[in-house]
Scaffold this active site. Structure first.
Site, short mmCIF file in Angstrom:
data_model
loop_
_atom_site.label_atom_id
_atom_site.label_comp_id
_atom_site.label_asym_id
_atom_site.label_seq_id
_atom_site.Cartn_x
_atom_site.Cartn_y
_atom_site.Cartn_z
N HIS A 71 -3.00 10.98 0.87
CA HIS A 71 -2.41 10.80 2.20
C HIS A 71 -1.76 12.13 2.57
O HIS A 71 -0.56 12.22 2.79
CB HIS A 71 -1.40 9.64 2.18
CG HIS A 71 -1.07 9.08 3.53
ND1 HIS A 71 -1.15 7.73 3.84
CD2 HIS A 71 -0.62 9.67 4.66
CE1 HIS A 71 -0.76 7.54 5.09
NE2 HIS A 71 -0.43 8.70 5.62
N ARG A 82 0.85 -1.19 0.00
CA ARG A 82 0.00 0.00 0.00
C ARG A 82 0.89 1.24 0.00
O ARG A 82 1.71 1.42 0.90
CB ARG A 82 -0.91 -0.02 1.23
CG ARG A 82 -1.70 1.24 1.37
CD ARG A 82 -2.69 1.22 2.53
NE ARG A 82 -3.29 2.53 2.57
CZ ARG A 82 -3.28 3.35 3.60
NH1 ARG A 82 -2.77 2.98 4.75
NH2 ARG A 82 -3.81 4.55 3.50
N ASN A 107 -7.26 1.70 9.88
CA ASN A 107 -5.95 2.02 10.46
C ASN A 107 -6.13 1.94 11.97
O ASN A 107 -6.89 2.72 12.56
CB ASN A 107 -5.52 3.43 10.06
CG ASN A 107 -5.12 3.51 8.59
OD1 ASN A 107 -5.29 2.56 7.84
ND2 ASN A 107 -4.60 4.66 8.19
O1 IFM Z 1 2.81 7.78 10.02
C1 IFM Z 1 1.44 7.76 10.26
C2 IFM Z 1 0.68 7.59 8.95
O2 IFM Z 1 0.98 8.60 8.03
C3 IFM Z 1 -0.81 7.65 9.21
N1 IFM Z 1 -1.18 6.72 10.25
C4 IFM Z 1 -0.42 6.72 11.48
C5 IFM Z 1 1.07 6.61 11.16
C6 IFM Z 1 1.90 6.56 12.46
O3 IFM Z 1 1.61 7.63 13.28
#
Ligand code: IFM
Length: 443
Positions: free
Chosen positions: A124, A80, A293
């Site tokens: 992102h 990903r 996530n």
């Molecule tokens: O690094 C980040 C990512 O960009 C988005 N989710 C959490 C990760 C760790 O904090």
């Protein structure tokens, strides 16, 4: 070697790792890439803990082939990554930059050649600065610009990329960026923040049919954080519910076709977002999977003197921690089972899960036992949820590489591959060796 008690996953399970463009690519001024809000934000003093930027990061832009080889060595069958909007449309809309798309084409071709399925995230957090000049995500036009960007990207990569994620962690992009001022663009305005959430969700819904027309599968990857009340006190129970509404349901409910949660709509009162007729139907366009996530839970207590959502996090010093969060593997199971019980999404992927932990280097071996344990414990919870019926199809560890951790710069390392920032050499950590054995035992 894998543990005796290693859980079983389905044979077609996706074993992956995740990264994002600004965090690893570097090459921010190459091949026609436009400026992003993170270039602008990190150029300002005191926005990032170590005053660093993503200008070089892991130099993945030039070292992608080596990184694909690392993935092949790990035995990954999925990867990903995110696409940098300002590489594709340097001004956010209008003229397409073919050289930017060339890079992703090279990356995707290398992945396919290595037998690794690409999962591409469109957003992102690296919004083109030119769009920010016009209000960024608080401006409804940005949702339409996103469609233009998705279209240009699909035209080039749609024949080879079958899995798409529209947004990564819209809560973080909206709230850390526009309410707490900790991320780009550094605003502190709740009304604007909620408008931003609406436009991000709208852009997601507008892009879904485009991805389906290109025969791709599409999902979105919110950060989901289970809320536990700190006590039996009704005020704390209400705080945990507010936390859930503010972080989780504000995104899940509209995606599931339920509109914004009524309790939060009433709670936000005068600052709710402007919605146009048809928006909620657009946002609810059926998706093929939900990305999750997962990092931690929140133990919530009432904080009536605080600013919305008036929730105080209660830290328990007895609980094990990474360098920045409580470790709570069961929360992954809780999230997956809750989604299964209360919503109707057809499939799930854990699109991020990982940890920044203390590491030591002994004779060129990188010891990170806490990360190894973290991954093992979370995978056990993932397996448990599958055995109880959750349609979980894959797991992506965050992250393949140590990288630029936003406002924390390079002070935290999340990778299973260590990156030496002076030489840019990559070294598999113990956790990478462990993940490799784990995958090998499953496939
Ligand atoms: O690094 C980040 C990512 O960009 C988005 N989710 C959490 C990760 C760790 O904090």
């Amino acid at each position: 070697m894998p543990e005796q008690s290693q859980p079983d996953f389905p044979a077609d399970f996706r074993w992956g790792a995740a990264t994002s463009s600004y965090q690893i690519e570097g090459a921010v001024r190459e091949d026609g890439r436009g400026e992003s809000i993170w270039d602008r934000f990190t150029a300002a003093p005191r926005t990032v803990e170590d005053d660093s930027t993503g200008a070089v990061a892991c130099d993945h832009y030039h070292r992608y082939a080596e990184d694909v080889e690392l993935m092949r060595w790990l035995g990954l069958n999925a990867y990903r990554f995110s696409i940098a909007w300002p590489r594709v449309l340097p001004q956010g809309k209008g003229e397409v930059n073919p050289a930017g798309l060339d890079f992703y084409e090279r990356l995707v071709d290398a992945l396919l050649e290595a037998g690794i399925t690409p999962f591409a995230t469109l957003y992102h957090w690296d919004l083109p600065q030119a769009l920010q000049e016009k209000g960024g995500w608080s401006n409804r036009d940005t949702a339409y610009a996103f469609v233009e960007y998705a279209d240009a990207t699909l035209r080039r990569l749609g024949d080879r990329v079958a899995h798409w994620i529209t947004h990564n962690e819209p809560w973080v992009a909206a709230f850390l960026g526009h309410y707490f001022g900790l991320h780009a663009p550094g605003w502190r305005d709740l009304n604007a923040t909620l408008q931003v959430t609406h436009h991000m969700l709208l852009s997601h819904g507008l892009a879904v049919p485009l991805i389906h027309e290109a025969a791709g599968q599409v999902g979105i990857a919110p950060n989901l954080v289970p809320g536990h009340a700190a006590s039996e006190d009704p005020a704390d129970i209400a705080a945990a519910r507010r936390h859930d509404g503010y972080t989780n349901r504000w995104f899940l409910d509209p995606l599931a076709g339920r509109g914004y949660p009524q309790d939060m709509w009433e709670y936000y009162g005068a600052v709710v977002p402007r919605i146009e007729p048809g928006d909620m139907e657009t946002i609810a366009a059926p998706i093929d999977f939900l990305g999750i996530n997962y990092y931690n839970r929140r133990v919530a207590a009432d904080n009536s003197q605080g600013k919305p959502p008036q929730v105080r996090t209660v830290e328990d010093a007895q609980r094990p921690r990474t360098l920045d969060r409580e470790i709570y593997p069961r929360g992954l199971y809780e999230v997956l089972m809750r989604l299964q019980r209360e919503y109707d999404f057809p499939a799930f992927y854990v699109t991020e899960n990982g940890a920044a932990v203390p590491e030591t280097i002994e004779n060129e071996t990188v010891r990170d036992p806490l990360r190894r344990q973290f991954l093992q414990d979370h995978l056990a919870q993932a397996a448990k949820s599958i055995s109880e019926g959750a349609p979980l199809r894959g797991y992506f560890v965050w992250s393949l590489l140590d990288n630029f951790e936003w406002a924390l710069g390079y002070t935290l390392r999340y990778g299973i591959m260590r990156v030496d920032y002076s030489t840019l050499a990559r070294t598999p950590k113990d956790s990478a060796h462990w993940y490799r054995s784990f995958i090998a035992a499953q496939t």
